[in-house]
Write an enzyme that holds these catalytic residues in place. Structure first.
Site, short mmCIF file in Angstrom:
data_model
loop_
_atom_site.label_atom_id
_atom_site.label_comp_id
_atom_site.label_asym_id
_atom_site.label_seq_id
_atom_site.Cartn_x
_atom_site.Cartn_y
_atom_site.Cartn_z
N CYS A 60 0.84 -1.20 0.00
CA CYS A 60 0.00 0.00 0.00
C CYS A 60 0.88 1.26 0.00
O CYS A 60 1.56 1.51 -0.99
CB CYS A 60 -0.99 -0.04 1.16
SG CYS A 60 -2.35 1.13 0.97
N GLU A 68 -1.37 -8.77 3.59
CA GLU A 68 -1.24 -9.31 4.95
C GLU A 68 -2.57 -9.81 5.50
O GLU A 68 -2.59 -10.58 6.46
CB GLU A 68 -0.59 -8.26 5.88
CG GLU A 68 -1.49 -7.13 6.35
CD GLU A 68 -1.67 -6.00 5.35
OE1 GLU A 68 -1.32 -6.17 4.16
OE2 GLU A 68 -2.21 -4.95 5.76
N HIS A 125 -3.72 -5.03 0.30
CA HIS A 125 -3.22 -5.43 1.62
C HIS A 125 -3.10 -6.95 1.72
O HIS A 125 -3.97 -7.62 2.28
CB HIS A 125 -4.12 -4.85 2.72
CG HIS A 125 -3.78 -3.43 3.04
ND1 HIS A 125 -2.78 -3.08 3.94
CD2 HIS A 125 -4.26 -2.28 2.55
CE1 HIS A 125 -2.68 -1.76 3.99
NE2 HIS A 125 -3.57 -1.25 3.16
#
Ligand code: MN
Length: 240
Positions: A110, A215, A213
């Site tokens: 990001c 993660e 994102h």
């Protein structure tokens, strides 16, 4: 003792928590799952300390966060520019330049992908809704692990290896994106409306970033987990 040490960046001074460094747990958990040892980096403008950090870590994970100061790419602030943190900008840009000199692995997420682009001479849209023909929603509501838009994978590099079908389903929490890609980098993913969603260093494919994102997606998406595995694997040779 073969696991590489992965520097994970942090945010600072959020809301009603002054004098605090923050780094979302999912970033470190993804590094651990991929076989690395995460170490959360405090933000500093001490150049010697930054140099020591760059020399010690084997890879760098740049996490999401606030907007980047547009003056760093030669623009005045757009009215929709969000909060900026000039100390964090300095810290991350210095770290990226040193890691690049060492040819160590960098994974930008990001804001992190945007920092990579700025570090090597690219620019950003400060507000895609106001500055870009923005036909799909890039600031989703609800569950972070839920993918809300697709991206088309471009080029034959790191992302193409992770997503052989040439497509990925991603989440989206950004109001800025890459405008001009930095020299030496290539666009590695595009949203259906043309927003740049990933970039890769052409000469060093272990320096790359994504606008989404990952993660929050790696536990459910094999291709996205492969990005973390590749990143950690590329950091491993630097571990002494
Ligand atoms: Mn998006």
């Amino acid at each position: 003792m073969m696991k590489p040490l992965i520097g994970v960046t942090s945010s600072q001074d959020k809301g009603d928590c002054p004098d605090t460094y923050f780094s979302g747990k999912m970033y470190s958990k993804a590094v651990i799952a991929a076989g690395g040892i995460p170490v959360i980096l405090p933000i500093t403008d001490d150049r010697e300390l930054i140099a020591e950090l760059a020399a010690r870590i084997d890879g760098l994970l740049l996490i999401g966060g606030v907007d980047i100061d547009p003056r760093l790419y030669g623009e005045e602030p757009h009215p929709k520019l969000g909060r900026i943190d000039s100390q964090r900008d300095y810290f991350e840009l210095e770290l990226v330049k040193l890691m690049f000199e060492y040819k160590k692995a960098i994974f930008g997420i990001c804001r992190g992908s945007q920092i990579l682009n700025i570090a090597f001479g690219g620019t950003l849209y400060q507000d895609i809704a106001g500055q870009f023909k923005n036909e799909i929603k890039h600031t989703q509501d609800g569950a972070r692990w839920y993918p809300t838009h697709t991206v088309e994978i471009k080029g034959g590099g790191t992302l193409a290896q992770a997503f052989p079908a040439g497509k990925a389903e991603v989440n989206s929490y950004h109001h800025q994106s890459i405008k001009e890609i930095a020299p030496g980098f290539m666009v590695a993913a595009l949203a259906p409306d043309g927003v740049v969603e990933a970039l890769e260093c052409i000469e060093h494919p272990h320096i790359f970033g994504v606008q989404w994102h990952p993660e929050h997606l790696w536990q459910r998406d094999q291709g996205i987990f492969k990005l973390f595995q590749y990143f950690v694997a590329q950091a491993r040779p630097y571990h002494k």
